[in-house]
Design an enzyme around this catalytic site. Sequence first.
Site, PDB file in Angstrom:
ATOM      1  N   ASP A  59       0.859  -1.178   0.000  1.00 36.82           N
ATOM      2  CA  ASP A  59       0.000   0.000   0.000  1.00 36.82           C
ATOM      3  C   ASP A  59       0.909   1.246   0.000  1.00 36.82           C
ATOM      4  OD1 ASP A  59      -2.170   1.667   0.001  1.00 36.82           O
ATOM      5  OD2 ASP A  59      -3.211   0.658   1.623  1.00 36.82           O
ATOM      6  N   TYR A  60       0.277   2.386  -0.109  1.00 37.99           N
ATOM      7  CA  TYR A  60       0.970   3.672  -0.287  1.00 37.99           C
ATOM      8  C   TYR A  60       1.931   3.939   0.883  1.00 37.99           C
ATOM      9  CZ  TYR A  60       0.992   8.471  -2.187  1.00 37.99           C
ATOM     10  OH  TYR A  60       1.322   9.660  -2.776  1.00 37.99           O
TER      11      TYR A  60
END
Length: 762
Positions: free
Chosen positions: A287-288
Amino acid sequence: MRQILSCLLVIMLAGCRGVDRRDDAAMTRFIDDLMGRMTLEEKIGQLNLLAAPGDIVTGEAQQSDVAGPIMRGEVGGLFNLKGVDKVREIQRLAVEESRLGIPLIFGMDVIHGYETTFPIPLALTATWDTSAVREAARIAARESTASGICWTFSPMADISRDPRWGRIAEGVGEDPYLGAEMVRAMVYGYQGTDPTSYAPDEMMACVKHFALYGASEGGRDYNTVDMSRQRMYNEYFPTYKAAVDAGVGSVMASFNEIDGVPATANQWLLSDVLRDQWGFEGMVVSDYTAILEMVAHGIGDLAEVSARALQAGNDMDMMSYGYVGTLTESLASGRVSEADIDRACRRVLEAKYRLGLFEDPYRYCDAERAAREVFSTEHRAVARRIAAESFVLLKNSENLLPLQRGGTIAVIGPLASSRENMPGTWSVSTDLKAPSTLVEGMQEVAGEGTRIVYARGSNVCYDEALERAATTFGREIPRDGRSDRAMLDEALRVARGADVVVAALGEPSEMSGESSSRTDIGIPDAQRELLEALVATGKPVVLVLFAGRPMTLEWEDAHVPAILNVWFGGTEAAEAIADVLFGDVVPSGKLPSSFPRNVGQIPVFYNHKNTGRPLGDAQWFAKFRSNYLDVPNTPLYPFGYGLSYTTFEYGDIELSSDRLSQEGSIEATVRVTNTGSRDGVEVVQFYVRDLVGSTTRPVQELKGFRRVSLRAGESADVSFTITPDMLQFYNYDLEYVYEPGEFDAMIGGSSDRVHTARFVLE
Ligand code: BGC
């Protein structure tokens, strides 16, 4: 030199053209050959996934911040870049200006539609209509793939029983069976059914957030998760596994930790479970900034966490610059091996190969198709139909709904006249100016003989700072500078002059979604006081509730005659709401998540365990039972609940036999009758309870459902086939087994209103 390499690229691509992408051996040969020519830096570059910077301007892509890294082969993919011309230009930099010309993969958070925006995923789940959900994903894929996007970060399969968590809006509710059905429908809708070879209008899906993200402590986003393996396997994993079984091409690791190790670096999760147990062969993306965040989690510096993520099985690094920043050195020091890097690089290249990007890097840039299809009349009509299916009628005293056409209708509330607020959270590619306001939608659907009058009534909430935080990302609902009193007086005057009041209240769209957790999940204060004042006028009031989560509505349930929960319905929400309010469409949505009476009850969900001291038939309190002094155990509105403009009655369950052999099956049948005066659709729900197990079992588990259309007065027999397979669960040793013994079959129109019949698995 560059010309020679470009020539090589052309030969390489030509070699790839016309190949059968389903042929694994051919893919391996192609990638072996390509990797044989890649430098270490180019391999690591493939693992680097970047968000599109804001400075990409059509015609000047080469001047943007990412151009240099792309041309140096330091980037594997880019995401959230909107515009087919921009995508094409950026792709050209990778294909024509980098040494080996490896195409980029273009991703996007296409969560509930590209430009034609469908209801938020929680609302899509409330349709209990897998074909509608698949159709929505299919349209999202068609619009995206014409626009340069071949990879979506959807579906989000995180089960959550905690409506404080804002991201419950993006998920599939509280139930693993319903959730798995929805997730599968989305994967098929995006990818089709052959993930080894995508058509030019299919995109790779990415199931997220693996795993357990919806169980964060206290419902606070990004928070710690701690859970037994039994609960993981039985209740939280099935939705992710459904995606894997449907052939999902990629998986996103979650932010949270599991057993003390963040998912992004959790070898057990990403390798043992995902690959060894479930047979996943695609690519895993973080994820980011999740790799970098492991420094704050406290498991090492950037080099250490990057090495751990890679070795655990996380292939692509989204926005941490951990892989490009540290892996070369980690290889030199022996912290990671070349095989670790090669494995991840191969998976990224395989995804690109399956997507056909080596055959034609511009395969998904079809400006003509984009002009024809994106936000087309046909797509919008589907979105409007599906939005209307997602609304849940929570209350309807004395058949206040549907509204009669004619007369004067006062539409009141700060959410009634906003466009930007309609689509709902995570709609990055939506044109926020496109949706109608509720007032406009109602006027259009009501026609000329009906007077629609509007007053704002209040701001979103009294606290300006909170309101600002909840109306971000272009979803501004400009604050009205008038005094609260002046707004209220105007609203009351308008209400008194009308035949009926439609109060459009609830959460603005950014009050749910990522980083939008709340501890008070009621209607925000200013709007709630407005509602009380409207009810006090004595006019009939319909609450049209905008919500990205189950909300606490005890007061509303007690005092407001009609409540239609409309979630966030996408670009066509306004017209769809009006379709239902005026009865052109009869509501059929059912709750995918329980609505608690108050926050103190959380988590409250239908498929709980019995405990040693269940409350039994008592409605409220009994000493030394498992209950609360101050509130019943039941939620206000349970899982599976939802009214219609007609009524349905269920007969008793008929079992074809009350004995089920281990090789056999039995049928459970009920007669469902539409006993009202309108045609309608009922979601018939089938549950089981395993009465005695080697471990404790839930009091109810959904195992099937069917949407049944019945004309007024019509009856239908609805059957569910019971097989031993559907009675399986993960036992103490995590073996997937069914256990002979007694079971209850339950069928009804809501989890709390079922008919029961007992059978024995022999
Ligand atoms: C979210 C993901 C999303 C990613 C890329 C993250 O903040 O958790 O769901 O896909 O951003 O936009």
